[in-house]
Scaffold this motif. Structure first.
Motif, mmCIF file in Angstrom:
data_model
loop_
_atom_site.group_PDB
_atom_site.id
_atom_site.type_symbol
_atom_site.label_atom_id
_atom_site.label_comp_id
_atom_site.label_asym_id
_atom_site.label_seq_id
_atom_site.Cartn_x
_atom_site.Cartn_y
_atom_site.Cartn_z
ATOM 1 N N GLN A 174 71.531 -20.507 58.549
ATOM 2 C CA GLN A 174 72.843 -20.470 57.918
ATOM 3 C C GLN A 174 72.810 -20.875 56.445
ATOM 4 N N SER A 175 71.629 -21.182 55.925
ATOM 5 C CA SER A 175 71.518 -21.615 54.535
ATOM 6 C C SER A 175 71.897 -20.480 53.587
ATOM 7 N N PRO A 176 72.650 -20.790 52.521
ATOM 8 C CA PRO A 176 72.980 -19.759 51.532
ATOM 9 C C PRO A 176 71.788 -19.424 50.636
ATOM 10 N N GLU A 177 70.752 -20.291 50.634
ATOM 11 C CA GLU A 177 69.541 -20.014 49.876
ATOM 12 C C GLU A 177 68.595 -19.168 50.718
ATOM 13 N N ALA A 178 67.914 -18.249 50.068
ATOM 14 C CA ALA A 178 66.917 -17.438 50.764
ATOM 15 C C ALA A 178 65.696 -18.300 51.056
ATOM 16 N N ILE A 179 65.217 -18.226 52.290
ATOM 17 C CA ILE A 179 64.050 -19.002 52.696
ATOM 18 C C ILE A 179 62.991 -18.044 53.236
ATOM 19 N N VAL A 180 61.791 -18.166 52.702
ATOM 20 C CA VAL A 180 60.677 -17.291 53.085
ATOM 21 C C VAL A 180 59.481 -18.161 53.437
ATOM 22 N N ILE A 181 58.835 -17.856 54.557
ATOM 23 C CA ILE A 181 57.616 -18.554 54.952
ATOM 24 C C ILE A 181 56.488 -17.529 55.030
ATOM 25 N N THR A 182 55.387 -17.835 54.370
ATOM 26 C CA THR A 182 54.212 -16.954 54.405
ATOM 27 C C THR A 182 53.010 -17.736 54.921
ATOM 28 N N ASN A 183 51.966 -17.003 55.324
ATOM 29 C CA ASN A 183 50.709 -17.674 55.622
ATOM 30 C C ASN A 183 49.938 -17.865 54.327
ATOM 31 N N THR A 184 48.729 -18.374 54.412
ATOM 32 C CA THR A 184 47.986 -18.681 53.187
ATOM 33 C C THR A 184 47.508 -17.427 52.461
ATOM 34 N N ASP A 185 47.576 -16.285 53.139
ATOM 35 C CA ASP A 185 47.226 -15.018 52.480
ATOM 36 C C ASP A 185 48.443 -14.362 51.825
ATOM 37 N N GLY A 186 49.606 -15.009 51.950
ATOM 38 C CA GLY A 186 50.808 -14.461 51.344
ATOM 39 C C GLY A 186 51.563 -13.493 52.235
ATOM 40 N N GLU A 187 51.169 -13.368 53.495
ATOM 41 C CA GLU A 187 51.856 -12.453 54.411
ATOM 42 C C GLU A 187 53.144 -13.102 54.915
ATOM 43 N N ILE A 188 54.252 -12.410 54.770
ATOM 44 C CA ILE A 188 55.554 -12.964 55.161
ATOM 45 C C ILE A 188 55.634 -13.091 56.680
ATOM 46 N N GLN A 189 55.941 -14.304 57.144
ATOM 47 C CA GLN A 189 56.040 -14.562 58.576
ATOM 48 C C GLN A 189 57.466 -14.861 59.019
ATOM 49 N N TYR A 190 58.311 -15.243 58.064
ATOM 50 C CA TYR A 190 59.710 -15.540 58.409
ATOM 51 C C TYR A 190 60.587 -15.350 57.187
ATOM 52 N N ILE A 191 61.776 -14.799 57.399
ATOM 53 C CA ILE A 191 62.826 -14.787 56.379
ATOM 54 C C ILE A 191 64.135 -15.141 57.063
ATOM 55 N N ASN A 192 65.052 -15.760 56.325
ATOM 56 C CA ASN A 192 66.369 -16.039 56.892
ATOM 57 C C ASN A 192 67.360 -14.953 56.441
ATOM 58 N N PRO A 193 68.560 -14.929 57.015
ATOM 59 C CA PRO A 193 69.525 -13.879 56.657
ATOM 60 C C PRO A 193 69.860 -13.812 55.172
ATOM 61 N N ALA A 194 69.839 -14.958 54.479
ATOM 62 C CA ALA A 194 70.167 -14.954 53.050
ATOM 63 C C ALA A 194 69.160 -14.123 52.255
ATOM 64 N N PHE A 195 67.923 -14.067 52.715
ATOM 65 C CA PHE A 195 66.908 -13.238 52.042
ATOM 66 C C PHE A 195 67.323 -11.772 52.102
ATOM 67 N N THR A 196 67.809 -11.338 53.255
ATOM 68 C CA THR A 196 68.252 -9.950 53.400
ATOM 69 C C THR A 196 69.442 -9.671 52.497
ATOM 70 N N VAL A 197 70.374 -10.619 52.419
ATOM 71 C CA VAL A 197 71.549 -10.452 51.561
ATOM 72 C C VAL A 197 71.125 -10.302 50.098
ATOM 73 N N ASN A 198 70.166 -11.115 49.668
ATOM 74 C CA ASN A 198 69.753 -11.116 48.264
ATOM 75 C C ASN A 198 68.889 -9.916 47.892
ATOM 76 N N THR A 199 68.045 -9.456 48.819
ATOM 77 C CA THR A 199 67.037 -8.446 48.476
ATOM 78 C C THR A 199 67.302 -7.063 49.059
ATOM 79 N N GLY A 200 68.062 -7.014 50.155
ATOM 80 C CA GLY A 200 68.284 -5.737 50.823
ATOM 81 C C GLY A 200 67.241 -5.418 51.874
ATOM 82 N N TYR A 201 66.192 -6.239 51.986
ATOM 83 C CA TYR A 201 65.143 -6.015 52.982
ATOM 84 C C TYR A 201 65.489 -6.735 54.288
#
Length: 241
Positions: free
Chosen positions: A112-139
């Motif tokens: 529910q955070s209004p800030e976009a939150i992204v979690i990646t592994n150490t290789d930079g592969e995205i493993q989690y995004i929250n809904p705010a990320f979709t709102v901000n980026t369209g992905y």
């Protein structure tokens, strides 16, 4: 560890942790669970005992118990012991339940955070995004998971900018700054980002978590304010002349 009959009567008790019992072992012997627990709990226990006896299968249940004014949670395995007896092993899982509840609260806060939150592994592969990320980026999550954050990369920052960022992160430091990214539709937007290493119990970095806030609207307002102040200054100068 104890043995009960079909009527949920305590027949034998061998507690490895007496403090986990509602009453002392000698006080429980001969009593039925109905005498000790609330009616809804007794119903749960009775059904589990009957199922274990009738199906001869191991039955597992979780249940809360109030012990000396404090709620504890137990995980129990019930196995048929004799014609009319069940072998009951109960384990205190209070800490696990509390951890689960804390995780649920944390998950809800992130989702529910209004800030976009992204979690990646150490290789930079995205493993989690929250809904705010979709709102901000369209992905959407389906489009972003497994990808690299480079899907947002614009040409507004030079390669040295990203090199400095990754140098800080791989050395275990927190990176903070502004970055102009590109949405799925090609439009640009500016974010204030904080990217932090996530370490395991041995201190090794296992993930990176980024918390990002879209400040594009704020920057537009700041520019409009600067323009207004500039025009005001010009007007005052002209009036003085």
């Amino acid at each position: 560890i104890f043995v009960v009959d079909r009527e949920a009567r305590y027949l034998r008790i061998a507690p490895t942790n007496p403090s986990g019992l509602v009453l002392a072992p000698e006080e429980l012997l001969g009593k039925r669970m109905y005498d000790v627990f609330p009616e809804e709990m007794y119903t749960l226990f009775s059904e589990a005992i009957a199922k274990s006896l009738d199906t001869e299968e191991t039955v597992n249940i979780e249940y809360p118990v109030e012990i000396r004014g404090k709620e504890s949670w137990f995980y129990a395995s019930l196995s048929k012991l004799g014609e009319n007896q069940v072998y009951w092993i109960a384990r205190d899982i209070t800490e696990r339940k509390q951890a689960e509840e804390q995780l649920i609260r944390l998950s809800a806060a992130i989702e529910q955070s209004p800030e976009a939150i992204v979690i990646t592994n150490t290789d930079g592969e995205i493993q989690y995004i929250n809904p705010a990320f979709t709102v901000n980026t369209g992905y959407t999550a389906e489009e972003a998971l497994g990808q690299n954050p480079r899907i947002l990369k614009s040409e507004e920052q030079p390669p040295a900018f990203y090199a400095e960022m990754w140098e800080a992160l791989t050395s275990g430091k927190i990176w903070e700054g502004r970055i102009t990214n590109q949405r799925k539709d090609g439009t640009l937007f500016t974010e204030e980002a904080t990217i932090s290493p996530v370490r395991d119990i041995n201190g090794n970095t296992v993930n990176y978590v980024a918390v990002k806030r879209d400040i594009s609207g704020e920057l537009v307002q700041e520019e409009e304010l600067r323009q207004a102040q500039k025009m005001e200054a010009v007007g005052e100068l002209a009036g003085g002349v």
